[in-house]
Design a protein around this motif. Structure first.
Motif, PDB file in Angstrom:
ATOM      1  N   LYS A 234      46.495  31.560  31.039  1.00 18.85           N
ATOM      2  CA  LYS A 234      45.196  31.735  30.399  1.00 18.85           C
ATOM      3  C   LYS A 234      44.611  33.063  30.852  1.00 18.85           C
ATOM      4  O   LYS A 234      44.798  33.477  32.000  1.00 18.85           O
ATOM      5  CB  LYS A 234      44.236  30.593  30.761  1.00 18.85           C
ATOM      6  N   SER A 235      43.909  33.712  29.975  1.00 17.21           N
ATOM      7  CA  SER A 235      43.285  34.989  30.311  1.00 17.21           C
ATOM      8  C   SER A 235      42.243  34.787  31.400  1.00 17.21           C
ATOM      9  O   SER A 235      41.457  33.832  31.365  1.00 17.21           O
ATOM     10  CB  SER A 235      42.626  35.592  29.061  1.00 17.21           C
ATOM     11  N   GLU A 236      42.241  35.687  32.361  1.00 17.20           N
ATOM     12  CA  GLU A 236      41.255  35.623  33.429  1.00 17.20           C
ATOM     13  C   GLU A 236      41.043  37.014  34.010  1.00 17.20           C
ATOM     14  O   GLU A 236      41.826  37.930  33.783  1.00 17.20           O
ATOM     15  CB  GLU A 236      41.724  34.686  34.544  1.00 17.20           C
ATOM     16  N   ALA A 237      39.964  37.149  34.771  1.00 13.51           N
ATOM     17  CA  ALA A 237      39.700  38.371  35.533  1.00 13.51           C
ATOM     18  C   ALA A 237      39.934  38.014  36.994  1.00 13.51           C
ATOM     19  O   ALA A 237      39.015  37.583  37.695  1.00 13.51           O
ATOM     20  CB  ALA A 237      38.276  38.858  35.296  1.00 13.51           C
ATOM     21  N   TYR A 238      41.162  38.162  37.423  1.00 11.85           N
ATOM     22  CA  TYR A 238      41.551  37.726  38.759  1.00 11.85           C
ATOM     23  C   TYR A 238      41.165  38.773  39.802  1.00 11.85           C
ATOM     24  O   TYR A 238      41.413  39.963  39.626  1.00 11.85           O
ATOM     25  CB  TYR A 238      43.061  37.481  38.804  1.00 11.85           C
TER      26      TYR A 238
END
Length: 391
Positions: free
Chosen positions: A307-311
Motif C-alpha cells: 500500500k502507498s505510504e510515506a515511510y
C-alpha cells in the motif's frame, strides 16, 4: 551501466550487439565529464525493459516482481548510492530476485524518459534521488499498474510511495561529538542543496553541538551538488579558510572530509561509514541501512499487500544508524554519545525539543514542546547559531 537479468540468450546477445554499436558511435558512451551519454543511457534502459525479462515463480506461488532501481550516481561513490546498492544486494539475496539497475541518471527532466521506459516492463521502480520526484509522479500517473517508490520526496499516489529516515537522530549525535571535539567552537557545514532534508540535518547537527558546547557556531555554505568532489572540496576549503576546526558535509563524496584532514581539522562524512578516508581526523556520520526495507517492500508486492505510504524510518528500526566513532574521539565523548543514543532509542531524548530558536531569534518550538514530524519535514530555516542562508 545496467545488470541484465532473466533474459534469453539470443535476446541478450542481440542487446549486447546493439549496445556495442551504440557505444562505438558515441565515443565509448561517455561524455567529456565521464558520465554516460544519452545514447548509452537509452540503450541501458532499453535493455532493462527487454520483454523477455519475465519473472519466475517464487516459493509459495507468489510471482517474483520485475524490479528496477534508478541511481543518481554510481555504486562506487562511497556514499549515498553505495549504500543504496548495498541495500539492493541485500534484497536480492533475501528474496532471490535480480533487480535491473540504471546508474548515472541526472535528476533533470530527462529522468522522466528513463522512468517511462522502465515502466514498460517492470512491476516496481525505485528512484533514489529527491530530484526524481516530479518525474516519477508524472510517470506514475500514466502507469497506474506499476508501483513507484521515491526516496526522500513528499508526493504520493495510490501507486507511488515515499521513503526516508529520521537522520536528524544520528546527526544530533554526530553534532554532540563535534561540539566536544572542537577547540574553537567554530564548526562548518558544506550543505548539498537548501531543501528540508538537508536543512533539518544541519539544524540537528548544530543543536547537538550546542547541547554540549552552548557557544558553538556553525557556518554553512552550499555546493548545490550531490556528487562533485572538485566543487565540494572548494566549498570545504572556503570554510577551512575561515578557521573552522570541525567540518561536516552532506554530499555523496568524502571530498570535504579529506580536505579537513589535509588542513588538520576533524571531519564528518555522510551516508556511509567514511572513516577509511581520513582515519586520524574522522569523527563519525549518519549511515543508511536500506536492505531490510527494500526486502520488506518487494516482499509486500509479491504477497499483494503493498500500500502507498510515506515511510519514515529511524534509529530504532535500523534504517538510520551511526558510523563507529573515529579512533581519535576520546572515550568520554564516545560514552556520552552512546548514552544519548540509548535515550533516542527509548524515546527519552528528542532532538527537536524546545526551546528552539531560529537564527533570527524567532521561537520555533516552545519550551518543553517537541516539534511534530510535519514541522520537522517543513523546516526552511536555520537554527540559532547557524550562519548562512537557505537560498
Amino acid at each position: 551501466m545496467i545488470r541484465l537479468v532473466h533474459a534469453k540468450r539470443s535476446t541478450l546477445l542481440m542487446l549486447l550487439t546493439i549496445v556495442f554499436f551504440v557505444l562505438l558511435a558515441s565515443g565509448c558512451g561517455e561524455s567529456s565529464n565521464g558520465s554516460p551519454s544519452s545514447a548509452s543511457a537509452s540503450a541501458s534502459v532499453a535493455a532493462a525493459s527487454a520483454p523477455d525479462a519475465s519473472p519466475a515463480d517464487a516459493e509459495g506461488g507468489n510471482k517474483k516482481p520485475r524490479v528496477a532501481f534508478v541511481y543518481l550516481g554510481v555504486a562506487g561513490d562511497g556514499g549515498w548510492t553505495y549504500q543504496h546498492d548495498a541495500g539492493v544486494k541485500y534484497m536480492e539475496q533475501e528474496l532471490g530476485i535480480k533487480a535491473d539497475i540504471v546508474e548515472n541518471v541526472p535528476d533533470t527532466a530527462d529522468s522522466e524518459r528513463v522512468f517511462t521506459e522502465l515502466a514498460q516492463n517492470h512491476d516496481i521502480i525505485f528512484g533514489t534521488s529527491y530530484g526524481y520526484m516530479d518525474a516519477m509522479y508524472n510517470v506514475a500517473q500514466k502507469y497506474p499498474d506499476v508501483i513507484f517508490m521515491h526516496c526522500s520526496g513528499y508526493k504520493t499516489l495510490p501507486n507511488m510511495g515515499t521513503y526516508l529516515g529520521r537522520e536528524w537522530e544520528s546527526s544530533y549525535l554526530v553534532g554532540m561529538a563535534a561540539g566536544k571535539m572542537t577547540k574553537t567552537g567554530h564548526l562548518g557545514y558544506v550543505g548539498a542543496f537548501p531543501i528540508p532534508e538537508v536543512i533539518y540535518t544541519i539544524n540537528a547537527f548544530a543543536l547537538g553541538a550546542q547541547s554540549v558546547n552552548p557557544d558553538a557556531k556553525v557556518d554553512v555554505v552550499w555546493s548545490n551538488t550531490w556528487f562533485d568532489p572538485t566543487i565540494e572540496r572548494q566549498a570545504a576549503d572556503s570554510l577551512l579558510d575561515k578557521g573552522v576546526d570541525v567540518l561536516a558535509a552532506y554530499q555523496d563524496s568524502p571530498a570535504s572530509l579529506q580536505a579537513a584532514a589535509e588542513r588538520g581539522a576533524f571531519g564528518v562524512g555522510n551516508d556511509s561509514d567514511m572513516g577509511k578516508y581520513a582515519p586520524d581526523h574522522y569523527i563519525s556520520n549518519n549511515v543508511w541501512n536500506w536492505g531490510p526495507y527494500y526486502a520488506k517492500v518487494v516482499r509486500s508486492v509479491m504477497e499483494g499487500t503493498w500500500k502507498s505510504e510515506a515511510y519514515m524510518g529511524d534509529m530504532k528500526d535500523g534504517l538510520v544508524n551511526l558510523a563507529p566513532l573515529g579512533a581519535k574521539v576520546p572515550q568520554d565523548v564516545k560514552d556520552l554519545v552512546e548514552k544519548t543514543k540509548a535515550g533516542i532509542l527509548d524515546g527519552s531524548v528528542q532532538v527537536f525539543k524546545g526551546p528552539i530558536y531560529d537564527q533570527s531569534g524567532k521561537l520555533r518550538a516552545e519550551n518543553g514542546a517537541t516539534m511534530t514530524l510535519e514541522q520537522i519535514l517543513a523546516q526552511d530555516w536555520l537554527a540559532k547559531g547557524v550562519n548562512g542562508t537557505v537560498s
